[in-house]
Design a protein around this motif. Structure first.
Motif, PDB file in Angstrom:
ATOM      1  N   ARG A 181       0.964  -1.301  -0.013  1.00 56.64           N
ATOM      2  CA  ARG A 181      -0.219  -0.125   0.058  1.00 56.64           C
ATOM      3  C   ARG A 181       1.080   1.355   0.185  1.00 56.64           C
ATOM      4  NH1 ARG A 181      -3.429  -0.868   5.517  1.00 56.64           N
ATOM      5  NH2 ARG A 181      -0.837  -0.994   5.569  1.00 56.64           N
ATOM      6  N   ALA A 182       0.354   2.688  -0.271  1.00 58.16           N
ATOM      7  CA  ALA A 182       0.798   3.474  -0.658  1.00 58.16           C
ATOM      8  C   ALA A 182       0.740   4.591   0.745  1.00 58.16           C
ATOM      9  CB  ALA A 182       0.119   4.596  -1.134  1.00 58.16           C
ATOM     10  N   ALA A 183       0.506   4.012   1.741  1.00 57.62           N
ATOM     11  CA  ALA A 183       0.201   4.257   2.777  1.00 57.62           C
ATOM     12  C   ALA A 183      -0.650   3.120   3.652  1.00 57.62           C
ATOM     13  CB  ALA A 183      -0.519   5.727   3.270  1.00 57.62           C
ATOM     14  N   GLY A 184      -0.212   3.639   5.050  1.00 60.57           N
ATOM     15  CA  GLY A 184      -1.351   2.417   6.199  1.00 60.57           C
ATOM     16  C   GLY A 184      -3.036   2.801   6.092  1.00 60.57           C
ATOM     17  N   THR A 185      -3.253   2.388   6.873  1.00 60.62           N
ATOM     18  CA  THR A 185      -5.045   1.636   6.730  1.00 60.62           C
ATOM     19  C   THR A 185      -5.128   3.273   7.340  1.00 60.62           C
ATOM     20  OG1 THR A 185      -4.805  -0.798   7.428  1.00 60.62           O
ATOM     21  CG2 THR A 185      -6.734   0.933   7.750  1.00 60.62           C
ATOM     22  N   VAL A 186      -6.217   3.606   6.690  1.00 53.46           N
ATOM     23  CA  VAL A 186      -6.954   4.922   6.340  1.00 53.46           C
ATOM     24  C   VAL A 186      -8.560   4.834   6.702  1.00 53.46           C
ATOM     25  CG1 VAL A 186      -7.371   7.305   5.666  1.00 53.46           C
ATOM     26  CG2 VAL A 186      -5.543   6.300   4.844  1.00 53.46           C
ATOM     27  N   GLY A 187      -8.917   4.634   8.149  1.00 55.13           N
ATOM     28  CA  GLY A 187     -10.645   5.524   7.565  1.00 55.13           C
ATOM     29  C   GLY A 187     -11.259   3.893   7.718  1.00 55.13           C
ATOM     30  N   GLU A 188     -10.448   2.659   8.050  1.00 51.02           N
ATOM     31  CA  GLU A 188     -11.262   1.495   8.178  1.00 51.02           C
ATOM     32  C   GLU A 188     -10.918   0.602   9.454  1.00 51.02           C
ATOM     33  OE1 GLU A 188      -9.389  -0.845   5.751  1.00 51.02           O
ATOM     34  OE2 GLU A 188      -9.167   0.063   3.765  1.00 51.02           O
ATOM     35  N   SER A 189     -12.700   0.286   9.819  1.00 50.22           N
ATOM     36  CA  SER A 189     -12.410  -0.164  11.379  1.00 50.22           C
ATOM     37  C   SER A 189     -11.685  -1.997  11.766  1.00 50.22           C
ATOM     38  CB  SER A 189     -14.001  -0.421  12.222  1.00 50.22           C
ATOM     39  OG  SER A 189     -14.597  -0.961  11.276  1.00 50.22           O
ATOM     40  N   ARG A 190     -11.198  -2.184  10.071  1.00 49.43           N
ATOM     41  CA  ARG A 190     -11.266  -4.108   9.995  1.00 49.43           C
ATOM     42  C   ARG A 190     -11.666  -4.579  11.289  1.00 49.43           C
ATOM     43  NH1 ARG A 190      -8.902  -5.380   5.660  1.00 49.43           N
ATOM     44  NH2 ARG A 190      -8.840  -3.753   3.986  1.00 49.43           N
ATOM     45  N   ALA A 191     -10.077  -4.857  12.142  1.00 52.37           N
ATOM     46  CA  ALA A 191     -10.166  -5.867  13.402  1.00 52.37           C
ATOM     47  C   ALA A 191     -10.159  -4.798  14.439  1.00 52.37           C
ATOM     48  CB  ALA A 191      -9.354  -6.543  13.003  1.00 52.37           C
ATOM     49  N   PRO A 192     -11.879  -4.193  15.161  1.00 50.91           N
ATOM     50  CA  PRO A 192     -11.447  -3.190  16.163  1.00 50.91           C
ATOM     51  C   PRO A 192     -11.656  -3.778  17.230  1.00 50.91           C
ATOM     52  CG  PRO A 192     -13.436  -3.664  15.191  1.00 50.91           C
ATOM     53  CD  PRO A 192     -12.327  -4.391  14.474  1.00 50.91           C
ATOM     54  N   GLY A 193     -11.624  -4.888  17.955  1.00 48.07           N
ATOM     55  CA  GLY A 193     -11.151  -5.743  19.046  1.00 48.07           C
ATOM     56  C   GLY A 193      -9.315  -6.510  19.549  1.00 48.07           C
ATOM     57  N   ILE A 194      -9.467  -5.303  21.085  1.00 46.40           N
ATOM     58  CA  ILE A 194      -8.410  -5.209  21.154  1.00 46.40           C
ATOM     59  C   ILE A 194      -7.890  -5.832  22.599  1.00 46.40           C
ATOM     60  CG2 ILE A 194      -5.691  -4.381  21.709  1.00 46.40           C
ATOM     61  CD1 ILE A 194      -6.665  -2.315  20.233  1.00 46.40           C
ATOM     62  N   ASN A 195      -7.846  -7.058  22.353  1.00 47.75           N
ATOM     63  CA  ASN A 195      -8.442  -8.456  24.473  1.00 47.75           C
ATOM     64  C   ASN A 195      -7.596  -7.865  24.883  1.00 47.75           C
ATOM     65  OD1 ASN A 195      -5.987  -9.515  23.794  1.00 47.75           O
ATOM     66  ND2 ASN A 195      -6.698 -11.329  23.407  1.00 47.75           N
ATOM     67  N   ALA A 196      -7.645  -8.164  26.849  1.00 43.51           N
ATOM     68  CA  ALA A 196      -7.208  -7.672  27.738  1.00 43.51           C
ATOM     69  C   ALA A 196      -6.100  -7.942  27.384  1.00 43.51           C
ATOM     70  CB  ALA A 196      -7.593  -8.891  28.317  1.00 43.51           C
ATOM     71  N   ARG A 197      -4.571  -9.643  27.264  1.00 45.44           N
ATOM     72  CA  ARG A 197      -3.411  -9.452  26.967  1.00 45.44           C
ATOM     73  C   ARG A 197      -2.806  -8.597  25.967  1.00 45.44           C
ATOM     74  NH1 ARG A 197       1.172 -10.172  29.597  1.00 45.44           N
ATOM     75  NH2 ARG A 197       2.908 -11.321  28.306  1.00 45.44           N
ATOM     76  N   SER A 198      -3.035  -8.488  25.250  1.00 44.48           N
ATOM     77  CA  SER A 198      -2.864  -7.318  23.620  1.00 44.48           C
ATOM     78  C   SER A 198      -2.257  -6.245  24.542  1.00 44.48           C
ATOM     79  CB  SER A 198      -3.827  -7.519  22.439  1.00 44.48           C
ATOM     80  OG  SER A 198      -3.777  -8.190  21.899  1.00 44.48           O
ATOM     81  N   MET A 199      -3.400  -6.038  25.267  1.00 44.10           N
ATOM     82  CA  MET A 199      -3.393  -4.862  26.093  1.00 44.10           C
ATOM     83  C   MET A 199      -2.293  -4.215  27.335  1.00 44.10           C
ATOM     84  SD  MET A 199      -5.483  -1.983  25.327  1.00 44.10           S
ATOM     85  CE  MET A 199      -4.973  -0.770  26.628  1.00 44.10           C
ATOM     86  N   GLU A 200      -2.225  -5.696  27.886  1.00 36.27           N
ATOM     87  CA  GLU A 200      -0.930  -6.419  28.684  1.00 36.27           C
ATOM     88  C   GLU A 200       0.061  -5.428  27.938  1.00 36.27           C
ATOM     89  OE1 GLU A 200      -2.754  -8.612  32.536  1.00 36.27           O
ATOM     90  OE2 GLU A 200      -1.419  -9.500  30.976  1.00 36.27           O
ATOM     91  N   VAL A 201       0.635  -6.410  26.930  1.00 37.29           N
ATOM     92  CA  VAL A 201       1.953  -6.178  26.510  1.00 37.29           C
ATOM     93  C   VAL A 201       1.739  -4.854  25.570  1.00 37.29           C
ATOM     94  CG1 VAL A 201       2.373  -6.659  23.898  1.00 37.29           C
ATOM     95  CG2 VAL A 201       1.616  -8.168  24.660  1.00 37.29           C
ATOM     96  N   PHE A 202       0.862  -4.002  25.293  1.00 38.83           N
ATOM     97  CA  PHE A 202       0.724  -2.988  25.040  1.00 38.83           C
ATOM     98  C   PHE A 202       1.418  -1.463  25.834  1.00 38.83           C
ATOM     99  CE2 PHE A 202      -2.662  -3.392  21.537  1.00 38.83           C
ATOM    100  CZ  PHE A 202      -1.314  -3.176  20.635  1.00 38.83           C
ATOM    101  N   THR A 203       0.948  -2.240  27.725  1.00 36.59           N
ATOM    102  CA  THR A 203       1.122  -1.140  28.386  1.00 36.59           C
ATOM    103  C   THR A 203       2.304  -1.403  28.867  1.00 36.59           C
ATOM    104  OG1 THR A 203      -0.936  -1.649  29.080  1.00 36.59           O
ATOM    105  CG2 THR A 203       0.679  -1.254  31.033  1.00 36.59           C
ATOM    106  N   GLN A 204       2.894  -2.944  28.487  1.00 37.52           N
ATOM    107  CA  GLN A 204       4.688  -3.540  28.638  1.00 37.52           C
ATOM    108  C   GLN A 204       4.782  -2.139  27.815  1.00 37.52           C
ATOM    109  OE1 GLN A 204       4.360  -7.495  28.004  1.00 37.52           O
ATOM    110  NE2 GLN A 204       3.832  -7.638  29.699  1.00 37.52           N
TER     111      GLN A 204
END
Length: 514
Positions: free
Chosen positions: A41-64
């Motif tokens: 792609r010419a750039a990243g995803t723009v204006g697409e919800s696609r996969a909107p669910g972030i589970n609890a473990r992924s949130m922990e990873v982002f927090t780490q």
């Protein structure tokens, strides 16, 4: 974003700048690895919800990694966990249960791309991987971009290029699974007359469970099953098709005016036989495809990336043996297999029919049982994942909770110690443990801390009560690889064995420092 300058070599090439590829790129840079991301792609995803669910473990990873607050500020916290749309409330049973989040995928990519750029990741946009050759020393990655064909010499290539992965196709990786039986359309749309103002999550006898929910101001997320298969499963979805499917399944199109993104999905399920192909790895949807019911795809990809990233860095830095990379498949393949099975069950439960309605009622009653709620919520949230790292202590192979610690430098949480994606040995009062054994002193962070309150047993969030420990070794991905029980002398022999297994027995390379 970085400009498309010529690239002749890199330690790692990543094909795909979706959430999996972006997370992996950032993890590699934290490990001091030179990485190039190739994206068609010419750039990243723009204006697409696609996969909107972030589970609890992924949130922990982002927090780490220091990103949790930004995700929370942009997203919407979920009140519970859904099993095929049936709500479960693990928070009511365990107040320490971490939160999950709803956030459109373009926002997730924006956060991860910004972090990757900040860390010095190089990007080649409007560029596609077209072929590759690998040998004992590396991979020649052939790409086609704005300046024409080119080659990049790399130590490793990781295909994070989605369900239709080019890297997987080139490597001819077996991709067994189930052919689809049902088909859905999905999109981000504007509605002149939305149901109930903010949308609806409903069910009828023609299309089973359907969803129309407010994604962002002015935009609704639409997902519903077709009553008949599409004539061409590869054709792009059109507004006319959306209107037809809505009228057929719901009796109205709710004044559908426009769409910024439209797509289709099915209930086909596949998983590759081996995540490693020599010096080529596959991660995220490139390694496993399934229906998005339950919101597992993005989360599996994020956690694939965090598992693989530090291992690649350790090997490329010259410390760990190449065999460490085999543990990526050994640990992640069974996890995805389990998730695919649960996703199959959830997908079956959203389909139409009186028998399915009856089964949903029985399942809803079962999910109200605390033990069942916690077990399934733990799997779907990623919190109950356990890698096969031993069974001498309940924490081995499990995620380390974000316990509050008091150190000589003040108070911190465990997650704060993982910010740089380095392994950490936490001494919680073990006699005879004064630091990291010499061969690994430059590769592991050592922290002396006190946990309050401290007793003969711990009551840990999600885990419940487990035997206390006086020292713990935590891998860069946040999983516990060594535990010393409270009151026991330090088992130096098992500690050195653990350090050697994950970081290599000798060498002077430093994981996570450039």
């Amino acid at each position: 974003m970085n400009s498309n300058s010529a690239v002749a070599e890199a330690q790692v090439v990543i094909s795909g700048a979706g959430p999996t590829g972006l997370m992996l790129a950032a993890e590699l840079r934290l490990g001091g690895v030179d990485v190039v991301v190739v994206e068609r792609r010419a750039a990243g995803t723009v204006g697409e919800s696609r996969a909107p669910g972030i589970n609890a473990r992924s949130m922990e990873v982002f927090t780490q990694r220091g990103l949790g607050e930004e995700f929370l500020n942009r997203g919407k916290v979920l009140p519970g966990v859904l099993f095929s749309g049936i709500p479960m409330a693990p928070h009511a049973l365990d107040p320490g249960w971490p939160s999950a989040l709803i956030l459109p995928q373009h926002e997730t990519e924006r956060i991860l791309a910004a972090r990757a750029v900040e860390l010095g990741v190089r990007f080649l946009w409007s560029t596609a991987v077209v072929d590759l050759n690998q040998d004992d020393d590396g991979v020649e990655v052939f790409v086609e971009g704005p300046s024409g064909p080119a080659g990049i010499r790399a130590g490793y290539l990781v295909g994070c290029d989605g369900g239709h992965s080019t890297v997987r196709r080139i490597c001819e990786v077996p991709f067994p699974g189930d052919e689809p039986e049902s088909f859905w359309v999905v999109g981000d749309v504007r509605l002149d007359s939305p149901p109930d103002g903010n949308g609806v999550f409903g069910r009828n006898e023609r299309i089973g469970t359907y969803q129309i929910s407010r994604a962002e101001p002015g935009w609704f997320r639409l997902s519903l099953m077709r009553t008949t298969p599409p004539a061409d499963r590869t054709a792009p979805v059109t507004l006319d098709e959306l209107r037809e499917v809505m009228r057929d399944g719901l009796g109205t199109d709710y004044g559908l005016g426009e769409a910024r993104w439209m797509s289709r999905f099915s209930d086909g399920f596949r998983q590759i036989t081996d995540y490693r192909q020599g010096r080529v790895f596959l991660a995220g949807d490139a390694g496993h495809i399934h229906s998005p019911i339950g919101g597992q795809g993005l989360n599996l990809g994020i956690q694939d990336a965090v598992n693989l990233g530090w291992k690649l860095a350790a090997v490329l830095n010259g410390a760990a043996p190449d065999s460490l990379l085999d543990t990526y498949h050994q640990e992640r393949h069974p996890i995805a297999a389990t998730v695919l099975q649960l996703t199959k069950a959830q997908t079956a439960l959203i389909k139409p029919g009186a028998q399915t309605d009856a089964l949903r009622g029985v399942v809803a009653d079962m999910l109200a049982v605390p033990e069942t709620c916690l077990r399934l919520s733990g799997i779907l949230s990623g919190l109950n994942l356990r890698y096969p790292l031993g069974d001498t202590h309940p924490l081995l192979g499990r995620r380390m909770p974000d316990l509050a610690l008091s150190t000589g430098q003040g108070r911190t949480g465990v997650f704060g110690l993982l910010r740089q994606a380095r392994p950490v040995l936490i001494n919680l009062g073990a006699d005879g443990l004064t630091g990291i054994p010499a061969p690994w002193a430059d590769r592991v962070d050592y922290v002396e801390a006190r946990l309050e309150p401290f007793s003969s047993s711990w009551d840990l969030p999600v885990f419940g009560e487990v035997p206390a420990c006086n020292a713990v070794f935590v891998r860069p991905d946040g999983y516990v690889a060594w535990v010393n029980p409270a009151g026991a002398p330090v088992a130096h022999d098992t500690l050195t064995t653990t350090l050697g297994r994950w970081l290599g027995a000798a060498g002077t390379a430093v994981l996570g420092r450039t």
